[in-house]
Motif scaffolding. Structure first.
Motif, PDB file in Angstrom:
ATOM      1  N   THR A 147       5.980  -3.437   1.785  1.00 25.38           N
ATOM      2  CA  THR A 147       6.242  -3.425   3.226  1.00 25.38           C
ATOM      3  C   THR A 147       4.987  -3.063   4.008  1.00 25.38           C
ATOM      4  OG1 THR A 147       8.540  -2.797   2.827  1.00 25.38           O
ATOM      5  CG2 THR A 147       7.679  -2.432   5.037  1.00 25.38           C
ATOM      6  N   VAL A 148       4.247  -2.064   3.542  1.00 16.32           N
ATOM      7  CA  VAL A 148       3.001  -1.667   4.220  1.00 16.32           C
ATOM      8  C   VAL A 148       1.979  -2.802   4.161  1.00 16.32           C
ATOM      9  CG1 VAL A 148       1.048  -0.067   4.163  1.00 16.32           C
ATOM     10  CG2 VAL A 148       3.372   0.791   3.826  1.00 16.32           C
ATOM     11  N   ILE A 208       2.604  -6.056   3.989  1.00 20.33           N
ATOM     12  CA  ILE A 208       3.050  -7.080   4.942  1.00 20.33           C
ATOM     13  C   ILE A 208       2.699  -6.663   6.368  1.00 20.33           C
ATOM     14  CG2 ILE A 208       5.079  -8.214   5.929  1.00 20.33           C
ATOM     15  CD1 ILE A 208       6.370  -7.983   3.116  1.00 20.33           C
ATOM     16  N   GLY A 209       3.008  -5.417   6.713  1.00 19.42           N
ATOM     17  CA  GLY A 209       2.734  -4.938   8.066  1.00 19.42           C
ATOM     18  C   GLY A 209       1.262  -4.942   8.399  1.00 19.42           C
ATOM     19  N   THR A 210       0.427  -4.512   7.467  1.00 20.81           N
ATOM     20  CA  THR A 210      -1.018  -4.465   7.721  1.00 20.81           C
ATOM     21  C   THR A 210      -1.596  -5.854   7.911  1.00 20.81           C
ATOM     22  OG1 THR A 210      -1.185  -2.439   6.377  1.00 20.81           O
ATOM     23  CG2 THR A 210      -3.232  -3.626   6.844  1.00 20.81           C
ATOM     24  N   ALA A 253      11.922  -7.207   3.616  1.00 20.52           N
ATOM     25  CA  ALA A 253      10.689  -6.510   4.000  1.00 20.52           C
ATOM     26  C   ALA A 253      10.043  -7.189   5.200  1.00 20.52           C
ATOM     27  CB  ALA A 253       9.722  -6.470   2.819  1.00 20.52           C
ATOM     28  N   PHE A 254       9.977  -8.524   5.171  1.00 22.78           N
ATOM     29  CA  PHE A 254       9.423  -9.256   6.310  1.00 22.78           C
ATOM     30  C   PHE A 254      10.281  -9.035   7.554  1.00 22.78           C
ATOM     31  CE2 PHE A 254       6.699 -11.724   3.459  1.00 22.78           C
ATOM     32  CZ  PHE A 254       5.582 -11.935   4.270  1.00 22.78           C
ATOM     33  N   ASP A 263      12.078  -6.393   8.389  1.00 23.75           N
ATOM     34  CA  ASP A 263      11.805  -5.069   8.950  1.00 23.75           C
ATOM     35  C   ASP A 263      10.477  -5.048   9.709  1.00 23.75           C
ATOM     36  OD1 ASP A 263      14.164  -4.075   7.927  1.00 23.75           O
ATOM     37  OD2 ASP A 263      13.237  -3.265   6.104  1.00 23.75           O
ATOM     38  N   VAL A 264       9.464  -5.681   9.117  1.00 22.25           N
ATOM     39  CA  VAL A 264       8.147  -5.703   9.769  1.00 22.25           C
ATOM     40  C   VAL A 264       8.186  -6.539  11.045  1.00 22.25           C
ATOM     41  CG1 VAL A 264       5.746  -6.433   9.533  1.00 22.25           C
ATOM     42  CG2 VAL A 264       6.890  -5.299   7.626  1.00 22.25           C
ATOM     43  N   LEU A 312       9.614  -4.611  13.903  1.00 20.57           N
ATOM     44  CA  LEU A 312       8.625  -3.665  14.417  1.00 20.57           C
ATOM     45  C   LEU A 312       7.584  -4.368  15.276  1.00 20.57           C
ATOM     46  CD1 LEU A 312       7.294  -0.834  14.426  1.00 20.57           C
ATOM     47  CD2 LEU A 312       6.065  -1.534  12.354  1.00 20.57           C
ATOM     48  N   VAL A 313       7.041  -5.470  14.770  1.00 25.02           N
ATOM     49  CA  VAL A 313       5.988  -6.192  15.486  1.00 25.02           C
ATOM     50  C   VAL A 313       6.485  -6.707  16.831  1.00 25.02           C
ATOM     51  CG1 VAL A 313       4.507  -8.248  15.449  1.00 25.02           C
ATOM     52  CG2 VAL A 313       4.747  -6.843  13.396  1.00 25.02           C
ATOM     53  N   TRP A 362      -2.647 -13.393   8.159  1.00 22.30           N
ATOM     54  CA  TRP A 362      -1.198 -13.453   7.962  1.00 22.30           C
ATOM     55  C   TRP A 362      -0.722 -14.846   7.574  1.00 22.30           C
ATOM     56  CZ3 TRP A 362       1.710 -16.732  10.873  1.00 22.30           C
ATOM     57  CH2 TRP A 362       1.208 -17.143  12.107  1.00 22.30           C
TER      58      TRP A 362
END
Length: 431
Positions: A30-31, A33-35, A132-133, A135-136, A139-140, A403
């Motif tokens: 998850t981290v 993907i987010g980064t 996971a995507f 959730d990210v 947030l985004v 990305w």
């Protein structure tokens, strides 16, 4: 981990236990993907050194997890040959590159992001990846909208270091955390695909799905991105076709696939010959002129190294020739050719373009076949994401870096896991 390989030192054994933990892998995925999704925002806040340090740290941890869990994976055929060929040709281009250090750094950056994508693809199952995507993306999109409200309504000033212009009060376009309206629009489109698949797999509550889709719809409209709007129409048509194919009895499915394939070719031809009205319909005239000028300049330079290209760079370096000589009609300094296919031809030549098209085509074909024949709705996600990336590649180069490259590799590796000719060959030999 195999007891024979287990480290005897207690501290080292504790580290290995953490690396083998499913929870650690989930958090790391998850981290990662987010980064990668937020590279623009991270780079804007802490600069290139900070971003590179963050990605390198994640890559080291991902590599360590893959190593300690190596006995849990079926490695044969796990990486598409075309992926290896494309990265390999990028590395080989260092030999004739007009900017060798730029090529070396560009390849290393591509490999680091690719390693994180491979870790996510083989370390998590498809439903876990979609979650996971999802959730990210929530947030985004949520933070992007909040930043735009702060900039355009509460403080009424642009947030220059993020590239936020603060236009939300007049209905957009907004850029959010992605740096441009087109990038935010594309991310939002892929988020919609993700939220819909989450709903189909019932992996989140209905209220969460509704709230997520409403958020994505608001952000998508406010981006006012013609590129994302046109891509959204194509993805919607592809989703309808895929739904009909999945509901077709198995004995008639191949014929239905062929019929939709012919229909897609005809639609592409009609769209090409009617491109003028289509451009007007999506209000893309201004952007099209910018792109045409950029493509002409890029194509003129491509002729000088037609077969092998100038050398891989990934994102363009505006302080390095020949990128230094290219300018857009609106005065902006381009960081790509705004067309992945032209961009690859420019950097890696005709040979690189052939490899790239084979890589993308094979990944899309594999994922589409899997999505058509597997009952699990999660298999629809890679197919529709690749449809979006393949179509958008004619107007943006996002698929080549950060990305876009990350998503491309994740989907391609998951498709290869399901349909690998090397695994099939081995099963035939064993049988």
């Amino acid at each position: 981990m195999n007891s024979a390989r287990a480290p005897r030192h207690p501290h080292l054994r504790a580290v290995v236990d953490v690396l083998e933990s499913p929870r650690f892998s989930a958090v790391l995925a998850t981290v990662s993907i987010g980064t990668v999704l937020l590279t623009h925002a991270v780079r804007s806040m802490i600069g290139w050194p900070g971003l590179i340090a963050a990605l390198a740290t994640l890559a080291v941890m991902a590599g360590a997890v893959l190593y300690v869990r190596r006995d849990q994976f079926e490695w044969l055929g796990i990486l598409p040959v075309t992926l290896l060929a494309f990265v390999g040709w990028s590395i080989v281009s260092t030999l004739w590159s007009q900017y060798q250090w730029t090529t070396v750094s560009g390849v290393l950056y591509q490999v680091v992001v690719g390693l994180l994508a491979v870790f996510v693809a083989i370390g998590r199952d498809l439903i876990q990846i979609v979650r996971a995507f999802g959730d990210v993306f929530r947030l985004v999109l949520g933070v992007s909208l909040a930043v735009e409200i702060l900039s355009g309504i509460i403080f009424d000033v642009p947030i220059k270091f993020l590239g936020v212009l603060g236009n939300i009060a007049i209905g957009g376009p907004i850029q959010g955390l992605m740096g441009s309206r087109n990038m935010l629009g594309l991310i939002t489109l892929i988020a919609v695909i993700t939220f819909a698949v989450e709903s189909g797999t019932r992996s989140v509550r209905r209220e969460t799905t509704i709230a997520s889709l409403v958020l994505a719809g608001v952000v998508f409209v406010l981006t006012r991105s013609p590129v994302a709007s046109f891509a959204g129409l194509v993805v919607a048509l592809a989703a309808v076709a895929l739904l009909l194919i999945r509901r077709t009895p198995a004995e008639r499915r191949q014929g239905t696939q062929i019929g939709f394939g012919i229909l897609a070719v005809v639609a592409a031809a009609v769209a090409y010959f009617a491109r003028g009205p289509i451009v007007g319909l999506f209000n893309a005239g201004g952007e099209l002129q910018v792109r045409l000028s950029l493509w002409r300049q890029t194509w003129a330079l491509t002729q000088l190294h037609f077969t092998e290209g100038w050398g891989w760079a990934g994102s363009w370096r505006p302080d390095v020739l020949p990128f230094l000589a290219i300018r857009t009609t609106n005065g902006r300094i381009p960081t790509s050719a705004l067309d992945a296919y032209i961009d690859v031809w420019f950097q890696l030549g005709l040979i690189g373009l052939v490899i790239f098209v084979a890589f993308l085509g094979l990944a899309l074909t594999r994922s589409w076949i899997v999505a058509s024949n597997r009952r699990n709705v999660a298999h629809v996600w890679p197919a529709l994401v690749l449809v979006a990336l393949a179509f958008v590649s004619a107007a943006e180069s996002a698929i080549l870096t950060e990305w876009g490259w990350f998503l491309f590799v994740v989907c391609a590796v998951k498709a290869a896991q399901e349909l690998s000719w090397r695994r099939g060959l081995r099963r035939t030999e064993v049988g």
